[in-house]
Design a protein around this motif. Structure first.
Motif, PDB file in Angstrom:
ATOM      1  N   LEU A   8      11.913  36.568 -15.703  1.00 37.96           N
ATOM      2  CA  LEU A   8      11.879  35.564 -14.646  1.00 37.96           C
ATOM      3  C   LEU A   8      12.412  34.252 -15.201  1.00 37.96           C
ATOM      4  O   LEU A   8      11.902  33.746 -16.195  1.00 37.96           O
ATOM      5  CB  LEU A   8      10.446  35.347 -14.150  1.00 37.96           C
ATOM      6  CG  LEU A   8       9.789  36.544 -13.475  1.00 37.96           C
ATOM      7  CD1 LEU A   8       9.066  37.396 -14.489  1.00 37.96           C
ATOM      8  CD2 LEU A   8       8.844  36.069 -12.424  1.00 37.96           C
ATOM      9  N   THR A   9      13.444  33.732 -14.574  1.00 35.73           N
ATOM     10  CA  THR A   9      14.021  32.454 -14.976  1.00 35.73           C
ATOM     11  C   THR A   9      13.486  31.384 -14.037  1.00 35.73           C
ATOM     12  O   THR A   9      13.594  31.514 -12.812  1.00 35.73           O
ATOM     13  CB  THR A   9      15.556  32.495 -14.902  1.00 35.73           C
ATOM     14  OG1 THR A   9      16.019  33.564 -15.727  1.00 35.73           O
ATOM     15  CG2 THR A   9      16.156  31.182 -15.394  1.00 35.73           C
ATOM     16  N   LEU A  10      12.915  30.338 -14.612  1.00 35.33           N
ATOM     17  CA  LEU A  10      12.293  29.271 -13.834  1.00 35.33           C
ATOM     18  C   LEU A  10      13.117  28.004 -13.909  1.00 35.33           C
ATOM     19  O   LEU A  10      13.853  27.783 -14.863  1.00 35.33           O
ATOM     20  CB  LEU A  10      10.889  28.983 -14.376  1.00 35.33           C
ATOM     21  CG  LEU A  10       9.962  30.181 -14.553  1.00 35.33           C
ATOM     22  CD1 LEU A  10       8.685  29.746 -15.229  1.00 35.33           C
ATOM     23  CD2 LEU A  10       9.683  30.846 -13.234  1.00 35.33           C
ATOM     24  N   ARG A  11      12.959  27.155 -12.908  1.00 36.12           N
ATOM     25  CA  ARG A  11      13.571  25.826 -12.963  1.00 36.12           C
ATOM     26  C   ARG A  11      12.615  24.929 -13.754  1.00 36.12           C
ATOM     27  O   ARG A  11      11.486  24.712 -13.352  1.00 36.12           O
ATOM     28  CB  ARG A  11      13.775  25.259 -11.571  1.00 36.12           C
ATOM     29  CG  ARG A  11      14.427  23.867 -11.590  1.00 36.12           C
ATOM     30  CD  ARG A  11      14.557  23.249 -10.219  1.00 36.12           C
ATOM     31  NE  ARG A  11      14.999  24.130  -9.179  1.00 36.12           N
ATOM     32  CZ  ARG A  11      16.289  24.402  -8.888  1.00 36.12           C
ATOM     33  NH1 ARG A  11      17.239  23.843  -9.594  1.00 36.12           N
ATOM     34  NH2 ARG A  11      16.589  25.227  -7.911  1.00 36.12           N
ATOM     35  N   GLY A  12      13.065  24.445 -14.879  1.00 36.96           N
ATOM     36  CA  GLY A  12      12.234  23.567 -15.690  1.00 36.96           C
ATOM     37  C   GLY A  12      11.244  24.336 -16.539  1.00 36.96           C
ATOM     38  O   GLY A  12      11.051  25.538 -16.381  1.00 36.96           O
ATOM     39  N   PRO A  13      10.588  23.642 -17.440  1.00 36.45           N
ATOM     40  CA  PRO A  13       9.641  24.295 -18.360  1.00 36.45           C
ATOM     41  C   PRO A  13       8.333  24.653 -17.661  1.00 36.45           C
ATOM     42  O   PRO A  13       7.974  24.086 -16.642  1.00 36.45           O
ATOM     43  CB  PRO A  13       9.412  23.239 -19.440  1.00 36.45           C
ATOM     44  CG  PRO A  13       9.676  21.938 -18.752  1.00 36.45           C
ATOM     45  CD  PRO A  13      10.748  22.217 -17.734  1.00 36.45           C
ATOM     46  N   ILE A  14       7.643  25.602 -18.258  1.00 38.73           N
ATOM     47  CA  ILE A  14       6.321  25.999 -17.781  1.00 38.73           C
ATOM     48  C   ILE A  14       5.288  25.301 -18.668  1.00 38.73           C
ATOM     49  O   ILE A  14       5.487  25.177 -19.881  1.00 38.73           O
ATOM     50  CB  ILE A  14       6.172  27.530 -17.808  1.00 38.73           C
ATOM     51  CG1 ILE A  14       4.884  27.966 -17.145  1.00 38.73           C
ATOM     52  CG2 ILE A  14       6.274  28.072 -19.197  1.00 38.73           C
ATOM     53  CD1 ILE A  14       4.812  29.450 -16.893  1.00 38.73           C
ATOM     54  N   SER A  15       4.233  24.821 -18.075  1.00 34.78           N
ATOM     55  CA  SER A  15       3.229  24.095 -18.856  1.00 34.78           C
ATOM     56  C   SER A  15       2.492  25.045 -19.798  1.00 34.78           C
ATOM     57  O   SER A  15       2.347  26.233 -19.528  1.00 34.78           O
ATOM     58  CB  SER A  15       2.222  23.409 -17.934  1.00 34.78           C
ATOM     59  OG  SER A  15       1.369  24.364 -17.336  1.00 34.78           O
ATOM     60  N   ARG A  16       2.031  24.529 -20.905  1.00 34.17           N
ATOM     61  CA  ARG A  16       1.283  25.320 -21.890  1.00 34.17           C
ATOM     62  C   ARG A  16       0.014  25.896 -21.267  1.00 34.17           C
ATOM     63  O   ARG A  16      -0.349  27.046 -21.510  1.00 34.17           O
ATOM     64  CB  ARG A  16       0.941  24.446 -23.100  1.00 34.17           C
ATOM     65  CG  ARG A  16       0.054  25.104 -24.125  1.00 34.17           C
ATOM     66  CD  ARG A  16       0.649  26.285 -24.828  1.00 34.17           C
ATOM     67  NE  ARG A  16       1.896  25.941 -25.477  1.00 34.17           N
ATOM     68  CZ  ARG A  16       2.789  26.845 -25.871  1.00 34.17           C
ATOM     69  NH1 ARG A  16       2.577  28.120 -25.691  1.00 34.17           N
ATOM     70  NH2 ARG A  16       3.894  26.466 -26.451  1.00 34.17           N
ATOM     71  N   THR A  17      -0.651  25.123 -20.417  1.00 36.58           N
ATOM     72  CA  THR A  17      -1.875  25.586 -19.772  1.00 36.58           C
ATOM     73  C   THR A  17      -1.612  26.793 -18.889  1.00 36.58           C
ATOM     74  O   THR A  17      -2.341  27.785 -18.929  1.00 36.58           O
ATOM     75  CB  THR A  17      -2.496  24.447 -18.931  1.00 36.58           C
ATOM     76  OG1 THR A  17      -2.704  23.316 -19.768  1.00 36.58           O
ATOM     77  CG2 THR A  17      -3.808  24.864 -18.307  1.00 36.58           C
ATOM     78  N   LEU A  18      -0.548  26.716 -18.085  1.00 36.91           N
ATOM     79  CA  LEU A  18      -0.212  27.835 -17.212  1.00 36.91           C
ATOM     80  C   LEU A  18       0.228  29.042 -18.030  1.00 36.91           C
ATOM     81  O   LEU A  18      -0.160  30.177 -17.722  1.00 36.91           O
ATOM     82  CB  LEU A  18       0.877  27.438 -16.211  1.00 36.91           C
ATOM     83  CG  LEU A  18       1.309  28.537 -15.245  1.00 36.91           C
ATOM     84  CD1 LEU A  18       0.115  29.056 -14.440  1.00 36.91           C
ATOM     85  CD2 LEU A  18       2.399  28.031 -14.326  1.00 36.91           C
ATOM     86  N   LEU A  19       0.994  28.820 -19.070  1.00 35.30           N
ATOM     87  CA  LEU A  19       1.422  29.926 -19.916  1.00 35.30           C
ATOM     88  C   LEU A  19       0.220  30.613 -20.558  1.00 35.30           C
ATOM     89  O   LEU A  19       0.165  31.845 -20.618  1.00 35.30           O
ATOM     90  CB  LEU A  19       2.394  29.432 -20.980  1.00 35.30           C
ATOM     91  CG  LEU A  19       3.034  30.496 -21.858  1.00 35.30           C
ATOM     92  CD1 LEU A  19       3.770  31.538 -21.032  1.00 35.30           C
ATOM     93  CD2 LEU A  19       3.962  29.846 -22.872  1.00 35.30           C
ATOM     94  N   ASP A  20      -0.760  29.853 -20.997  1.00 39.11           N
ATOM     95  CA  ASP A  20      -1.982  30.438 -21.565  1.00 39.11           C
ATOM     96  C   ASP A  20      -2.716  31.267 -20.517  1.00 39.11           C
ATOM     97  O   ASP A  20      -3.221  32.355 -20.825  1.00 39.11           O
ATOM     98  CB  ASP A  20      -2.900  29.351 -22.118  1.00 39.11           C
ATOM     99  CG  ASP A  20      -2.346  28.704 -23.378  1.00 39.11           C
ATOM    100  OD1 ASP A  20      -1.420  29.276 -23.997  1.00 39.11           O
ATOM    101  OD2 ASP A  20      -2.832  27.612 -23.736  1.00 39.11           O
TER     102      ASP A  20
END
Length: 71
Positions: A8-20
């Motif tokens: 999945l390619t996202l626009r912009g970075p994903i937050s560390r909290t959401l990634l966790d």
């Protein structure tokens, strides 16, 4: 038959909290780029992919591309 891999390619970075959070819900998740705009999820069923997409959309992320590939 190899289990599917989803990229999945996202626009912009994903937050560390959401990634966790995503990593606690799904066993095999990686971000190959340093900026975290690509999520790679292995060995999940379609219901899990839908839940992941909903989570991303609910947290304001735009999914630019979604690809299923064999591992």
């Amino acid at each position: 038959m190899a289990p599917p891999r989803y990229e999945l390619t996202l626009r912009g970075p994903i937050s560390r909290t959401l990634l966790d959070l995503i990593r606690t819900r799904f066993d095999q998740v990686s971000t190959p780029g340093a900026d975290g705009t690509v999520l790679v999820v292995d060995n999940v069923d379609q219901a899990s992919v839908r839940a992941l997409l909903t989570l991303l959309w609910d947290t304001g992320h735009d999914v630019l591309a979604f690809e299923e590939t064999a591992t």
